[in-house]
Design a protein around this motif. Structure first.
Motif, PDB file in Angstrom:
ATOM      1  N   THR A  26       1.850  16.553  -4.544  1.00 32.63           N
ATOM      2  CA  THR A  26       3.003  16.533  -4.295  1.00 32.63           C
ATOM      3  C   THR A  26       2.622  16.161  -2.356  1.00 32.63           C
ATOM      4  OG1 THR A  26       3.360  18.178  -4.268  1.00 32.63           O
ATOM      5  CG2 THR A  26       4.916  17.189  -3.138  1.00 32.63           C
ATOM      6  N   LYS A  27       1.617  15.714  -2.248  1.00 40.70           N
ATOM      7  CA  LYS A  27       1.900  15.415  -0.365  1.00 40.70           C
ATOM      8  C   LYS A  27       0.672  13.820  -1.058  1.00 40.70           C
ATOM      9  CE  LYS A  27       0.491  19.112   2.419  1.00 40.70           C
ATOM     10  NZ  LYS A  27       0.031  19.696   3.343  1.00 40.70           N
ATOM     11  N   LEU A  28      -0.391  13.584  -2.474  1.00 42.17           N
ATOM     12  CA  LEU A  28      -0.549  12.217  -3.022  1.00 42.17           C
ATOM     13  C   LEU A  28       0.815  11.676  -3.394  1.00 42.17           C
ATOM     14  CD1 LEU A  28      -3.478  13.564  -4.309  1.00 42.17           C
ATOM     15  CD2 LEU A  28      -3.570  11.941  -2.312  1.00 42.17           C
ATOM     16  N   GLY A  29       1.350  12.105  -3.720  1.00 45.82           N
ATOM     17  CA  GLY A  29       2.799  11.440  -4.356  1.00 45.82           C
ATOM     18  C   GLY A  29       3.978  10.775  -3.431  1.00 45.82           C
ATOM     19  N   LYS A  30       3.667  11.883  -2.400  1.00 47.56           N
ATOM     20  CA  LYS A  30       5.038  10.903  -0.925  1.00 47.56           C
ATOM     21  C   LYS A  30       3.939   9.909  -0.428  1.00 47.56           C
ATOM     22  CE  LYS A  30       6.314  13.968   1.759  1.00 47.56           C
ATOM     23  NZ  LYS A  30       6.655  15.026   3.178  1.00 47.56           N
ATOM     24  N   GLU A  31       2.404  10.039  -0.663  1.00 51.45           N
ATOM     25  CA  GLU A  31       1.456   8.696   0.562  1.00 51.45           C
ATOM     26  C   GLU A  31       1.409   7.769  -0.881  1.00 51.45           C
ATOM     27  OE1 GLU A  31      -2.461   8.226   1.775  1.00 51.45           O
ATOM     28  OE2 GLU A  31      -1.959  10.932   1.405  1.00 51.45           O
ATOM     29  N   ILE A  32       1.696   8.051  -2.009  1.00 51.75           N
ATOM     30  CA  ILE A  32       1.523   6.568  -3.322  1.00 51.75           C
ATOM     31  C   ILE A  32       3.491   6.123  -2.946  1.00 51.75           C
ATOM     32  CG2 ILE A  32       2.372   5.863  -5.696  1.00 51.75           C
ATOM     33  CD1 ILE A  32       0.148   8.118  -5.972  1.00 51.75           C
ATOM     34  N   GLN A  33       4.222   6.644  -2.780  1.00 48.95           N
ATOM     35  CA  GLN A  33       5.911   5.857  -2.489  1.00 48.95           C
ATOM     36  C   GLN A  33       5.490   5.040  -1.203  1.00 48.95           C
ATOM     37  OE1 GLN A  33       9.122   8.683  -3.379  1.00 48.95           O
ATOM     38  NE2 GLN A  33       7.021  10.325  -3.736  1.00 48.95           N
ATOM     39  N   VAL A  34       5.705   6.024  -0.142  1.00 50.68           N
ATOM     40  CA  VAL A  34       5.354   5.169   0.720  1.00 50.68           C
ATOM     41  C   VAL A  34       4.422   3.475   0.865  1.00 50.68           C
ATOM     42  CG1 VAL A  34       4.548   5.166   3.478  1.00 50.68           C
ATOM     43  CG2 VAL A  34       5.738   7.248   2.580  1.00 50.68           C
ATOM     44  N   ALA A  35       3.205   3.541   0.047  1.00 52.11           N
ATOM     45  CA  ALA A  35       1.927   2.521   0.179  1.00 52.11           C
ATOM     46  C   ALA A  35       3.206   1.234  -0.871  1.00 52.11           C
ATOM     47  CB  ALA A  35       1.179   2.754  -0.749  1.00 52.11           C
ATOM     48  N   VAL A  36       3.886   1.804  -1.634  1.00 53.56           N
ATOM     49  CA  VAL A  36       5.150   0.613  -2.620  1.00 53.56           C
ATOM     50  C   VAL A  36       5.542   0.342  -1.845  1.00 53.56           C
ATOM     51  CG1 VAL A  36       6.329   1.048  -4.683  1.00 53.56           C
ATOM     52  CG2 VAL A  36       4.272   2.073  -4.768  1.00 53.56           C
ATOM     53  N   LYS A  37       6.557   1.406  -1.324  1.00 50.37           N
ATOM     54  CA  LYS A  37       7.306   1.080  -0.149  1.00 50.37           C
ATOM     55  C   LYS A  37       7.054   0.059   0.721  1.00 50.37           C
ATOM     56  CE  LYS A  37      11.000   3.037  -1.139  1.00 50.37           C
ATOM     57  NZ  LYS A  37      12.544   2.651  -1.147  1.00 50.37           N
ATOM     58  N   GLU A  38       5.729   0.083   1.211  1.00 51.27           N
ATOM     59  CA  GLU A  38       5.065  -0.852   2.161  1.00 51.27           C
ATOM     60  C   GLU A  38       4.626  -2.346   1.709  1.00 51.27           C
ATOM     61  OE1 GLU A  38       0.481  -0.597   3.936  1.00 51.27           O
ATOM     62  OE2 GLU A  38       2.264   0.496   4.931  1.00 51.27           O
ATOM     63  N   GLY A  39       3.860  -2.101   0.361  1.00 56.34           N
ATOM     64  CA  GLY A  39       3.217  -3.691  -0.158  1.00 56.34           C
ATOM     65  C   GLY A  39       3.742  -3.587  -2.179  1.00 56.34           C
ATOM     66  N   GLY A  40       4.695  -2.928  -2.245  1.00 54.76           N
ATOM     67  CA  GLY A  40       5.009  -3.363  -3.415  1.00 54.76           C
ATOM     68  C   GLY A  40       4.382  -1.917  -4.744  1.00 54.76           C
ATOM     69  N   PRO A  41       5.105  -2.367  -5.872  1.00 56.43           N
ATOM     70  CA  PRO A  41       4.397  -1.257  -7.001  1.00 56.43           C
ATOM     71  C   PRO A  41       3.733  -1.506  -7.449  1.00 56.43           C
ATOM     72  CG  PRO A  41       6.361  -2.491  -7.777  1.00 56.43           C
ATOM     73  CD  PRO A  41       5.999  -2.594  -6.234  1.00 56.43           C
ATOM     74  N   ASN A  42       2.639  -2.898  -8.033  1.00 55.20           N
ATOM     75  CA  ASN A  42       1.064  -3.448  -8.193  1.00 55.20           C
ATOM     76  C   ASN A  42      -0.109  -3.687  -7.440  1.00 55.20           C
ATOM     77  OD1 ASN A  42      -0.364  -4.806 -10.336  1.00 55.20           O
ATOM     78  ND2 ASN A  42       0.706  -6.852  -9.689  1.00 55.20           N
ATOM     79  N   PRO A  43      -0.926  -2.496  -7.377  1.00 51.34           N
ATOM     80  CA  PRO A  43      -2.130  -2.476  -7.279  1.00 51.34           C
ATOM     81  C   PRO A  43      -2.354  -3.828  -7.279  1.00 51.34           C
ATOM     82  CG  PRO A  43      -2.383  -0.780  -9.269  1.00 51.34           C
ATOM     83  CD  PRO A  43      -0.501  -1.572  -9.316  1.00 51.34           C
ATOM     84  N   GLU A  44      -3.037  -4.280  -7.838  1.00 53.33           N
ATOM     85  CA  GLU A  44      -3.762  -5.463  -7.728  1.00 53.33           C
ATOM     86  C   GLU A  44      -3.017  -6.115  -6.598  1.00 53.33           C
ATOM     87  OE1 GLU A  44      -5.875  -5.866 -10.248  1.00 53.33           O
ATOM     88  OE2 GLU A  44      -6.012  -4.360 -10.955  1.00 53.33           O
ATOM     89  N   SER A  45      -1.895  -6.106  -6.198  1.00 58.22           N
ATOM     90  CA  SER A  45      -1.911  -7.119  -4.701  1.00 58.22           C
ATOM     91  C   SER A  45      -1.287  -5.902  -3.765  1.00 58.22           C
ATOM     92  CB  SER A  45      -0.675  -7.957  -5.278  1.00 58.22           C
ATOM     93  OG  SER A  45       0.880  -7.372  -6.146  1.00 58.22           O
ATOM     94  N   ASN A  46      -1.756  -4.672  -3.611  1.00 55.15           N
ATOM     95  CA  ASN A  46      -1.792  -3.809  -3.123  1.00 55.15           C
ATOM     96  C   ASN A  46      -2.437  -3.300  -2.270  1.00 55.15           C
ATOM     97  OD1 ASN A  46      -0.529  -1.338  -0.802  1.00 55.15           O
ATOM     98  ND2 ASN A  46       1.907  -1.273  -2.144  1.00 55.15           N
ATOM     99  N   ASN A  47      -2.622  -3.447  -1.415  1.00 57.50           N
ATOM    100  CA  ASN A  47      -4.323  -2.552  -0.558  1.00 57.50           C
ATOM    101  C   ASN A  47      -4.086  -0.840  -0.929  1.00 57.50           C
ATOM    102  OD1 ASN A  47      -6.276  -4.362  -1.540  1.00 57.50           O
ATOM    103  ND2 ASN A  47      -6.786  -5.753   0.720  1.00 57.50           N
TER     104      ASN A  47
END
Length: 246
Positions: A26-47
């Motif tokens: 659950t906590k990792l899911g939240k961390e993923i959501q924050v990362a997506v909000k910050e840099g977009g849903p594509n991991p190739e362009s979102n470190n």
């Protein structure tokens, strides 16, 4: 690098996480959501997203859970906006503690974290009261085994941009700048190196050695913080007694 091994504290924390795997996902899911909000849903362009996905995979989080978190942050499954808050305080015996929270209710989280500290022999402090004792670094831990020798893995890490490499009793500890963390992690993984831990952490400059009684008190504080749904990460400068928690 000389000094106390960070893997001892990480192993102690990781054991707790293993016992609370559902909550960890659950906590990792939240961390993923924050990362997506910050840099977009594509991991190739979102470190940051790429690093969190690697962290989730290392904790055996299913790809379905990872993809669902990305979709939720993208608005496909009804997004929740989380705010990142950092709390600083002291545990028993003056242990320095930094708590990172992701919350949709700042007042609730502040009250909960303060209550946990006060109930378990600690107290919250003001911003900056302990953070000067820590340095933000990428930290990669590789457990020792016979499949690869020390010199080989050291050169892999340093060639990829690592700042330091330390051989401890049962692990190799690799530190990087936050900016170079992703490329070092990816270089090791692409060479087939299994990482026991890989994340950007707050590394203490000094440690507080605990006796058994204080360690027991502090462990209860950590357990309660980790059990809180809003708390994502906890960093501290406690050095648990040798063999503690095994």
């Amino acid at each position: 690098m000389s000094g106390h091994s960070k893997w001892a504290n990480i192993k102690h924390k990781k054991g707790k996480q293993d016992a609370l795997r559902g909550k960890l996902f659950t906590k990792l899911g939240k961390e993923i959501q924050v990362a997506v909000k910050e840099g977009g849903p594509n991991p190739e362009s979102n470190n940051r997203l790429r690093d969190v996905i690697a962290k989730a995979k290392s904790n055996n989080m299913p790809m379905d859970n990872i993809e669902r978190a990305i979709k939720r942050a993208s608005g496909e499954l009804g997004a929740v906006n989380y705010e990142e808050i950092i709390y600083e305080g002291y545990g028993p015996n003056g242990i320095a503690v930094i708590v990172q929270a992701l919350t949709d209710n700042r007042n609730r989280t502040a009250g909960d974290v303060r209550h946990i500290f006060e109930k378990h022999g600690g107290n919250l402090g003001s911003t900056g009261c302990v953070s000067y004792l820590f340095e933000k670094k990428g930290l990669i831990i590789v457990e020792k085994d016979d499949s690869i020798d020390e010199d080989t893995i050291m050169m892999m890490a340093l060639d990829a941009g690592a700042e330091d490499f330390t051989a401890e009793e049962d692990s190799y500890e690799i530190t990087t700048s936050p900016e170079d963390f992703s490329q070092v992690r990816e270089a090791l993984e692409s060479n087939g190196i299994t990482l026991a831990q890989a994340e950007v952490s707050m590394i203490p400059s000094t440690y507080v050695a605990l006796d058994d009684e204080t360690a027991e008190k502090f462990e209860k504080l950590l357990d309660k913080l980790e059990d809180n749904d809003d708390v994502q990460n906890i960093w501290h400068n406690a050095e648990f007694p040798e063999g503690w928690g095994e």
